[in-house]
Design an enzyme around this catalytic site. Structure first.
Site, PDB file in Angstrom:
ATOM      1  N   CYS A  86      -6.198   1.587   5.368  1.00 34.15           N
ATOM      2  CA  CYS A  86      -6.789   0.337   5.846  1.00 34.15           C
ATOM      3  C   CYS A  86      -6.282   0.066   7.266  1.00 34.15           C
ATOM      4  CB  CYS A  86      -6.418  -0.817   4.915  1.00 34.15           C
ATOM      5  SG  CYS A  86      -4.677  -1.314   5.017  1.00 34.15           S
TER       6      CYS A  86
ATOM      7  N   GLU B 120       0.702   4.008   1.774  1.00 32.70           N
ATOM      8  CA  GLU B 120       1.120   4.466   3.099  1.00 32.70           C
ATOM      9  C   GLU B 120       2.290   3.621   3.598  1.00 32.70           C
ATOM     10  OE1 GLU B 120      -3.488   4.700   2.979  1.00 32.70           O
ATOM     11  OE2 GLU B 120      -1.927   3.403   2.166  1.00 32.70           O
TER      12      GLU B 120
ATOM     13  N   CYS C 199      -2.420  -0.521   7.394  1.00 31.70           N
ATOM     14  CA  CYS C 199      -1.682   0.742   7.267  1.00 31.70           C
ATOM     15  C   CYS C 199      -1.823   1.576   8.542  1.00 31.70           C
ATOM     16  CB  CYS C 199      -2.164   1.526   6.051  1.00 31.70           C
ATOM     17  SG  CYS C 199      -1.637   0.802   4.490  1.00 31.70           S
TER      18      CYS C 199
ATOM     19  N   HIS D  18       0.823  -1.204   0.000  1.00 35.01           N
ATOM     20  CA  HIS D  18       0.000   0.000   0.000  1.00 35.01           C
ATOM     21  C   HIS D  18       0.864   1.264   0.000  1.00 35.01           C
ATOM     22  CE1 HIS D  18      -3.921  -2.002   1.622  1.00 35.01           C
ATOM     23  NE2 HIS D  18      -3.431  -2.594   0.539  1.00 35.01           N
TER      24      HIS D  18
END
Length: 152
Positions: free
Chosen positions: A108, A82, A111, A80
């Protein structure tokens, strides 16, 4: 003639949108920028781990299985945005303690855990995500969360 100068949130979110344009994810283009003292520390976008084929080259298992957004994230080969931003900072020895993370999308839960443990104190995000558990976890940990709607 006076030009409208963007706010810092507008400025950094626009940069996050440009970072997202590098994404190789088939489903969503996500970008993240970590900022401290009005300076960019690191950026990240979602895509396959370094030196591995990208999803836009080999396909997406979650797409193939028709997994709804926000579910079965462990099937995703991508990292991801992040996560990649925090990893980039760590790789180059840059502390993100007390920083702000700008993300085109809501983090999410995975993260969120990384954001909390990295010491980031504020998250500004531009688009909601099907799984709201990440936002709740950030708030529970005392991370300031700001929704800043953006067109993506």
């Amino acid at each position: 003639m006076t030009l409208k100068r963007p706010t810092l949130d507008e400025y950094f979110m626009e940069i996050a949108k440009v970072v997202a344009s590098r994404s190789t994810c088939i489903r969503q283009k996500v970008g993240a920028v970590i900022v401290k003292d009005k300076r960019i520390l690191a950026t990240g976008y979602n895509g396959a781990p370094s030196n591995l084929p990208h999803c836009d080259e080999v396909g997406c298992l979650r797409e193939k299985l028709k997994v709804p957004s926000g579910e079965r994230q462990e099937l995703c080969r991508g990292v991801h945005a992040e996560q990649n931003a925090v990893i980039q900072a760590a790789k180059f020895g840059i502390s993100v303690e007390g920083a702000t993370l700008y993300s085109t999308h809501c983090p999410c839960i995975t993260c969120a855990k990384i954001i909390i443990n990295s010491g980031i104190k504020k998250v500004v995000y531009g688009k909601d995500y099907a799984d709201k558990n990440g936002i709740e976890l950030l708030k529970d940990a005392g991370v300031e969360v700001v929704f800043f709607p953006v067109e993506i």
